[in-house]
Design an enzyme around this catalytic site. Structure first.
Site, mmCIF file in Angstrom:
data_model
loop_
_atom_site.group_PDB
_atom_site.id
_atom_site.type_symbol
_atom_site.label_atom_id
_atom_site.label_comp_id
_atom_site.label_asym_id
_atom_site.label_seq_id
_atom_site.Cartn_x
_atom_site.Cartn_y
_atom_site.Cartn_z
ATOM 1 N N ASP A 13 -31.512 158.759 30.337
ATOM 2 C CA ASP A 13 -31.224 158.399 28.935
ATOM 3 C C ASP A 13 -30.160 157.317 28.822
ATOM 4 O O ASP A 13 -29.408 157.263 27.844
ATOM 5 C CB ASP A 13 -30.768 159.632 28.115
ATOM 6 C CG ASP A 13 -31.716 160.795 28.276
ATOM 7 O OD1 ASP A 13 -32.925 160.555 28.314
ATOM 8 O OD2 ASP A 13 -31.239 161.947 28.389
ATOM 9 N N HIS A 41 -38.809 157.047 27.247
ATOM 10 C CA HIS A 41 -38.065 155.808 27.051
ATOM 11 C C HIS A 41 -38.238 155.367 25.608
ATOM 12 O O HIS A 41 -39.362 155.224 25.148
ATOM 13 C CB HIS A 41 -38.598 154.708 27.970
ATOM 14 C CG HIS A 41 -38.281 154.940 29.406
ATOM 15 N ND1 HIS A 41 -38.803 154.197 30.418
ATOM 16 C CD2 HIS A 41 -37.466 155.820 29.993
ATOM 17 C CE1 HIS A 41 -38.338 154.616 31.567
ATOM 18 N NE2 HIS A 41 -37.523 155.614 31.331
HETATM 19 P P1 GDP Z 1 -34.053 155.812 28.758
HETATM 20 O O1 GDP Z 1 -34.854 157.004 29.096
HETATM 21 O O2 GDP Z 1 -33.058 155.455 29.804
HETATM 22 O O3 GDP Z 1 -34.889 154.663 28.333
HETATM 23 O O4 GDP Z 1 -33.173 156.182 27.502
HETATM 24 P P2 GDP Z 1 -33.613 156.887 26.135
HETATM 25 O O5 GDP Z 1 -34.650 156.139 25.452
HETATM 26 O O6 GDP Z 1 -33.855 158.327 26.364
HETATM 27 O O7 GDP Z 1 -32.228 156.861 25.353
HETATM 28 C C1 GDP Z 1 -31.590 155.742 25.030
HETATM 29 C C2 GDP Z 1 -31.310 155.773 23.541
HETATM 30 O O8 GDP Z 1 -30.357 154.824 23.245
HETATM 31 C C3 GDP Z 1 -32.508 155.412 22.698
HETATM 32 O O9 GDP Z 1 -32.416 156.078 21.457
HETATM 33 C C4 GDP Z 1 -32.359 153.894 22.525
HETATM 34 O O10 GDP Z 1 -32.999 153.398 21.363
HETATM 35 C C5 GDP Z 1 -30.889 153.789 22.406
HETATM 36 N N1 GDP Z 1 -30.240 152.596 22.896
HETATM 37 C C6 GDP Z 1 -30.513 151.857 24.022
HETATM 38 N N2 GDP Z 1 -29.560 150.915 24.179
HETATM 39 C C7 GDP Z 1 -28.671 151.088 23.153
HETATM 40 C C8 GDP Z 1 -27.448 150.446 22.783
HETATM 41 O O11 GDP Z 1 -26.950 149.547 23.441
HETATM 42 N N3 GDP Z 1 -26.816 150.921 21.655
HETATM 43 C C9 GDP Z 1 -27.296 151.932 20.904
HETATM 44 N N4 GDP Z 1 -26.624 152.312 19.822
HETATM 45 N N5 GDP Z 1 -28.435 152.569 21.237
HETATM 46 C C10 GDP Z 1 -29.101 152.156 22.346
#
Ligand code: GDP
Length: 427
Positions: A13, A41
Site C-alpha cells: 500500500d 493497486h
Molecule cells: P499500492 O498497492 O502500493 O498501489 O497502494 P494502494 O493503492 O493500496 O494505496 C495507496 C493509496 O494512496 C491509494 O489510495 C492511492 O490513490 C493513494 N496515493 C498514492 N500516492 C499518493 C500520494 O502521494 N498522496 C496521497 N494523498 N495519496 C496517494
C-alpha cells in the site's frame, strides 16, 4: 531503455499502482510477476478511479502490452470481472497476455483459505481470503494447475484428481464440510478458460524477445519487502516473493536484464493485516492519520479493513530498500503529513532486554520491540499542488533529505497526491 522493477519497501500500500501508472507511459510491457487478487493497486487518471487486483497497472495505455507472468496467482474470475469493468467505464480494450505457465487459483483454494483462517481464529495471519496461501502451497507441492492445462480436458481431469484428493480428506475430517466434486470444478474452469483463451500465450518468449531488443519493460510488484516469505515478518508474510530479486523469475526474463529497481516508500507507515509493526500508533492520533491518508483514507483496497497506522519507520524501510536492491526510491504520500507541527520518525528499536538496534530483526526478536523516536519539524501547509522540488517548503525538503539519509538510497521522485501529475522529480 531499461527493464525496471517497481516494488514496495514497506508492508504494501505504498502507492505502487500510481507510480506504475506514471512509469507505464514510457513502457512497452508491464508485467505482474507474483501474487494474485489479494492486494489492490489504486489508480486515478482521466478515466476515473480504479482498484486493480489482477490486471497489470499498464492497462490504461493502449500501446502497453500487459502481461500476467508465470509467477503470478491467476484468479481468472477476478481478471475477467476487472476486464469487463474497464470496458464498462470507457477504457479502450488493453493488450493483455496471460502466460500459459501461470497457475490458476481454484475455488477450493479460496474455500480452504477461509476455513483455515476461521480455524486459526485470533491466531490467524490476517489473510485476505483470496486463496493465495493454499494456491502457492499447491504450486510448490506440484499439485497446481497451469493455464495450459485448462485446454486439455484429459490432463485437467488427472491434475484435478491429484490436487483434490487430499483436500477432500481435509474438508471432511478437519473442517467438517462436504467434499468438492471434480466435475463441478472442471465445468467452471473450462467455461472460464474459453473466455481467457484469446489472451493466453508464451509470454516468456515474448518478454525475452522484448528484453533482447532493448524494449522498456516494467515489472510490477505487489505488497512490500516486509511481506516477503523469506525476508519479511514471517509468518505474517504473503506466500510469494515480493522482492525485485524474484521479478525476473516470476516474469521469465534474465536476472541480468533488470537494470533499475524503484522501491516505493511511504512517508508514514500503514500495515494491513496482522504481524509486528513497531512504529504503530493508536487512538485519535492513528484515526486522524488514517482519515487523511491515501486518496480517501487508509482502508484496504481488497478488504475495506481500516489499515493499522504508524509513523515512518527508518529501520524497517532501510531494510526493505536493501532487500529490494533499490537503485532509487519514490517517496509517496508526502502531502498527507501537512497537518502536523512535529513529525515523529522511528529511528531505532529497543528490543527485549533493553538492546537498542537500527537493524531490522527476525520476527521472534521483533516481539515486544519498542520504537525509538526522533521528531522532525512539520511544514503545516498543503503541498498537493506543488509541482517542483524547489517550490516545496524548507521543512518538507528537510524531511525528504532526512528520510533519504536514513534509508541510504536516493529519493528520485516525490509523490504529493494520488494523481499522475502530482509527481515531483528530485534534483
Ligand atoms: P499500492 O498497492 O502500493 O498501489 O497502494 P494502494 O493503492 O493500496 O494505496 C495507496 C493509496 O494512496 C491509494 O489510495 C492511492 O490513490 C493513494 N496515493 C498514492 N500516492 C499518493 C500520494 O502521494 N498522496 C496521497 N494523498 N495519496 C496517494
Amino acid at each position: 531503455m531499461t527493464v525496471t522493477a517497481i516494488v514496495g519497501a514497506n508492508w504494501g500500500d505504498e502507492g505502487k499502482g500510481k507510480m506504475t501508472d506514471v512509469l507505464a507511459a514510457e513502457a512497452a510491457c508491464v508485467v505482474r510477476f507474483q501474487g494474485g487478487s489479494n492486494a489492490g493497486h489504486t489508480i486515478m487518471n482521466d478515466f476515473g478511479k480504479f482498484s486493480l487486483h489482477m490486471l497489470p497497472s499498464g492497462v490504461f495505455y493502449p500501446s502497453v502490452k500487459n502481461v500476467i507472468g508465470p509467477g503470478a496467482a491467476l484468479d481468472v474470475k477476478a481478471l475477467l470481472t476487472e476486464w469487463n469493468e474497464l470496458a464498462e467505464r470507457g477504457v479502450p480494450a488493453p493488450e493483455l497476455y496471460v502466460s500459459e505457465r501461470a497457475q490458476v487459483v481454484l475455488p477450493i483454494h479460496r474455500l480452504l483459505d477461509e476455513l483455515e483462517e476461521e480455524r486459526l481464529g485470533e491466531r490467524g495471519f490476517g489473510s485476505t481470503k483470496r486463496g493465495i496461501a493454499p494456491f502457492y502451497a499447491d504450486k510448490y507441492a506440484k499439485l497446481g494447475i497451469q493455464v495450459a492445462d485448462l485446454f486439455d480436458a484429459k490432463r485437467l481431469k488427472l491434475r484435478l484428481e491429484q490436487c483434490l484428493a487430499p483436500k477432500n480428506v481435509l474438508l471432511q475430517h478437519l473442517y467438517e464440510r462436504p467434499p468438492v466434486r471434480i466435475e463441478e470444478i472442471m465445468e467452471q474452469l473450462q467455461s472460464e478458460a474459453k473466455l481467457l483463451r484469446p489472451y493466453v500465450s508464451d509470454t516468456t518468449f515474448m518478454l525475452q524477445e522484448a528484453a533482447g531488443k532493448g524494449e522498456s519493460i516494467l515489472l510490477e510488484g505487489q505488497l512490500g519487502a516486509l511481506r516477503d516469505p523469506d525476508h519479511g515478518i514471517y509468518p505474517f508474510s504473503t506466500s510469494s516473493s515480493t522482492l525485485a530479486g524474484f521479478a525476473s523469475i516470476g516474469a521469465g526474463i534474465p536476472a541480468s536484464s533488470i537494470t533499475k529497481v524503484v522501491a516505493v516508500v511511504k512517508a508514514y507507515s500503514s500495515c494491513a493485516g496482522a504481524g509486528p509493526f513497531v512504529s504503530e500508533i493508536d487512538g485519535a492520533e492513528a484515526d486522524e492519520l488514517r482519515r487523511r491518508g491515501g486518496d480517501a483514507g487508509e482502508y484496504g483496497v481488497t478488504t475495506g479493513r481500516p489499515r493499522r497506522m504508524g509513523w515512518f519507520d527508518a529501520v524497517a524501510t532501510r531494510y526493505g530498500c536493501r532487500m529490494q536492491g533499490a537503485t532509487e526510491t519514490v517517496l509517496t504520500n508526502l502531502d498527507v503529513l501537512g497537518y502536523l507541527d512535529e513529525i515523529p520518525v522511528c529511528v531505532g528499536y529497543e528490543l527485549k532486554g533493553g538492546i537498542r538496534t537500527d537493524r531490522f530483526p527476525v520476527t521472534a526478536k521483533l516481539e515486544g520491540a519498542k520504537p525509538i523516536w526522533k521528531s522532525m519539524p512539520g511544514w503545516r501547509s498543503d503541498i498537493s499542488r506543488i509541482s517542483s522540488y524547489e517550490a516545496l517548503p524548507e521543512q518538507a525538503k528537510r524531511y525528504i533529505r532526512f528520510v533519504e539519509t536514513e534509508i541510504g538510497i536516493r529519493i528520485a521522485t516525490v509523490s504529493v497526491g494520488p494523481r499522475r501529475e502530482q509527481t515531483i522529480n528530485c534534483p
